[in-house]
Design an enzyme around this catalytic site. Structure first.
Site, PDB file in Angstrom:
ATOM      1  CG  HIS A  97      76.240  43.094  -3.112  1.00 51.97           C
ATOM      2  ND1 HIS A  97      76.171  44.211  -2.467  1.00 51.97           N
ATOM      3  CD2 HIS A  97      77.264  43.551  -4.188  1.00 51.97           C
ATOM      4  CE1 HIS A  97      77.137  45.075  -2.577  1.00 51.97           C
ATOM      5  NE2 HIS A  97      77.705  44.834  -3.866  1.00 51.97           N
ATOM      6  CG  HIS A 106      81.829  42.388  -5.029  1.00 54.54           C
ATOM      7  ND1 HIS A 106      82.514  42.972  -4.342  1.00 54.54           N
ATOM      8  CD2 HIS A 106      80.838  43.141  -5.549  1.00 54.54           C
ATOM      9  CE1 HIS A 106      81.864  44.326  -4.196  1.00 54.54           C
ATOM     10  NE2 HIS A 106      80.954  44.280  -4.918  1.00 54.54           N
ATOM     11  CD  GLU A 107      78.097  41.923  -8.099  1.00 60.18           C
ATOM     12  OE1 GLU A 107      77.143  42.392  -7.585  1.00 60.18           O
ATOM     13  OE2 GLU A 107      79.168  42.982  -8.557  1.00 60.18           O
ATOM     14  CD  GLU A 109      80.712  47.253  -2.359  1.00 53.71           C
ATOM     15  OE1 GLU A 109      81.625  46.797  -2.823  1.00 53.71           O
ATOM     16  OE2 GLU A 109      79.686  47.081  -2.777  1.00 53.71           O
TER      17      GLU A 109
END
Length: 511
Positions: free
Chosen positions: A280, A276-277, A306
């Site tokens: 980003h 997830h990170e 996001e």
């Protein structure tokens, strides 16, 4: 002074400000990862001093003089030119900053720093009453800020504000308004609850016990680093560190950092949190470096940001193709997976079950967690809910939307870091990101062909390059809604996401 000279002055001045902001980002990363316990008080004062300096620069009257020279000139005739994008954003930031008193800017910075520190200490102790005074102060300051920004108004190109909440939401998702979000969320929640009912009624249940075997932290970190490198994250321009609440932070070009948290008895948190990170971070590493320090070189919005993180965590990272590539390696790294079949593992990491914790929620229920937070924030800013009553309101909404309710505060109203940092209006961007992600991904498959066979071969570059061309390289040239429509041909909506979930979970759960 010519418009060209004025624009050059703006570029140099705003880039200098961006360097100072970059130091603030470094201090924020340190505060969440490495700072000694006794250093928090001094760090809060440092952040307040930096906020004062940044506010002074943001309200420097020379900005207004330079902007007046450039506005109306041939430099900004094309509304999509780099100069026009920058000047419009600088004007908006200048008017908003001038409206915020220095006293409020400094108070907000200090309250946010102190609030996060208090949350980190009080959440493990389940101490809501101890945290409440910090939250009250943050909410009062946020409301004061919203009232000021409401009077300033939005960018002339965006819809007017309808209520206080819009003024804060607009800072995270330019152009978004509560009056548009509420029907969108109703449409989405209706589809999600129908899908959830069919999943729970299917009689199929994955064995999630395989995810709760022993996964040593060091092995998780080593495996996570392999995934990062394979997917295209530049480890020479970033790093991976442990933290209490995972985040990505861009210090500047060549320095985009990721943090995650590991549980030795839960596979998903460390691995999917890292993916997830990473999403980003890939966005930040893909922004045009030549435009760093200007709006043109920034992300379009938190919702678009996001979309990138949810894409890599879920649409890529939870796909069967992804694990066809990486599950054999996972079995080598984690002996606890030795007897697990790929199909069973894939089903387990896509298990659907209503739960209490947002960051560990599955794709189907995740946005119901966001709906709870959106409705609570709206009620607070509309004066329909008091902070003292927030925990019970939280429990009631969880029962209504997810059929579960927390027995404590730490896994209820205190579970997220956002409110402790005064980030009201942030949560809706998570759901918008999910919706954008589904639309972007569908368009990528339309143009590149089926992506899962590529993932199964470890070929992530074609998809990453597509996102770099279509999304990252544009920076904030377009408003989020316009960017989605430009890339996909359709305005943002719920249907692409619901179709994606229907196809994926219909196959997994047999309907």
């Amino acid at each position: 002074m010519t418009p060209e000279a004025a624009y050059q002055n703006l570029l140099e001045f705003q880039r200098e400000t961006a360097y100072l902001g970059s130091l603030g980002a470094l201090a924020a990363w340190d505060q969440r990862t490495m700072i000694p316990r006794k250093g928090h008080g001094h760090r809060a004062r440092q952040m307040a001093a930096l906020a004062r300096l940044l506010h002074e620069r943001a309200t420097d009257p020379r900005i207004g003089e330079w902007l007046e020279k450039v506005e109306g000139s041939s430099l900004v005739e094309d509304p999509l030119s780099d100069a026009a994008v920058n000047v419009r954003a600088w004007r908006r930031a200048y008017e908003r900053a001038r409206a915020i008193p220095e006293r409020l800017a400094v108070e907000l910075a200090q309250a946010r720093s102190e609030g996060e520190t208090a949350w980190e200490a009080l959440r493990p102790r389940d101490d809501w009453q101890g945290f409440l005074p910090y939250l009250k102060r943050l909410f009062a300051l946020a409301k004061e800020e919203a009232e000021i920004l409401m009077a300033v108004g939005p960018d002339p190109l965006d819809p007017p504000y309808g209520e206080l909440y819009d003024a804060l939401l607009d800072g995270y998702e330019p152009g978004a308004r509560a009056r548009d979000l509420e029907p969108l969320f109703r449409e989405l929640s209706s589809g999600l609850k129908g899908l959830l009912d069919r999943i729970l009624g299917s009689g199929r249940r994955p064995d999630v016990g395989v995810l709760h075997r022993h996964y040593p932290k060091e092995a998780q970190r080593a495996f996570a680093l392999e995934l990062l490198q394979a997917c295209g994250y530049d480890l020479e321009a970033g790093r991976l560190d442990p933290t209490a609440h995972p985040f990505e932070i861009a210090i500047g070009p060549g320095d985009v950092r990721i943090t995650t948290r590991y549980y030795e008895d839960f596979f998903n948190a460390g691995i999917f949190g890292t993916l997830h990170e990473m999403g980003h971070a890939l966005y930040e590493q893909g922004l045009p470096e030549a435009h760093w320090g200007t709006p043109r070189g920034e992300a379009a919005s938190l919702g678009v940001h996001e979309s990138q993180s949810r894409t890599w965590e879920n649409l890529v990272g939870r796909s069967l193709g992804f694990w066809e590539r990486f599950f054999p390696r996972a079995k080598e790294v984690f002996s606890s997976l030795a007897d697990v079949r790929l199909e069973d593992f894939h089903f387990a990491v896509n298990a659907v079950e209503p739960s209490l914790i947002r960051v560990e929620a599955d794709e189907v229920t995740y946005n119901l967690h966001i709906l709870v937070r959106l409705e609570l924030e709206l009620a607070l800013f509309r004066g329909e809910l008091f902070l003292e009553d927030l925990p019970e309101a939280w429990r009631e909404k969880y029962r209504a939307y997810l059929g579960v309710a927390p027995r404590d505060y730490k896994d209820g109203v205190m579970q997220d870091v956002h409110w402790s940092g005064g980030m009201f209006g942030y949560f809706p961007t998570y759901t918008l990101g999910n919706l954008y992600a589904a639309q972007f991904f569908a368009k990528a498959q339309e143009e590149l062909g089926p992506l899962e066979p590529l993932f199964a071969r470890g070929e992530f570059t074609p998809f990453l390059d597509w996102t770099r061309r279509k999304i990252h390289a544009e920076g904030s040239r377009f408003r989020p809604r316009a960017l989605v429509e430009r890339v996909t041909g359709s305005p943002p909506g719920a249907q692409a996401f619901l179709r994606y979930l229907e196809a994926k979970y219909g196959a997994l759960y047999g309907f």
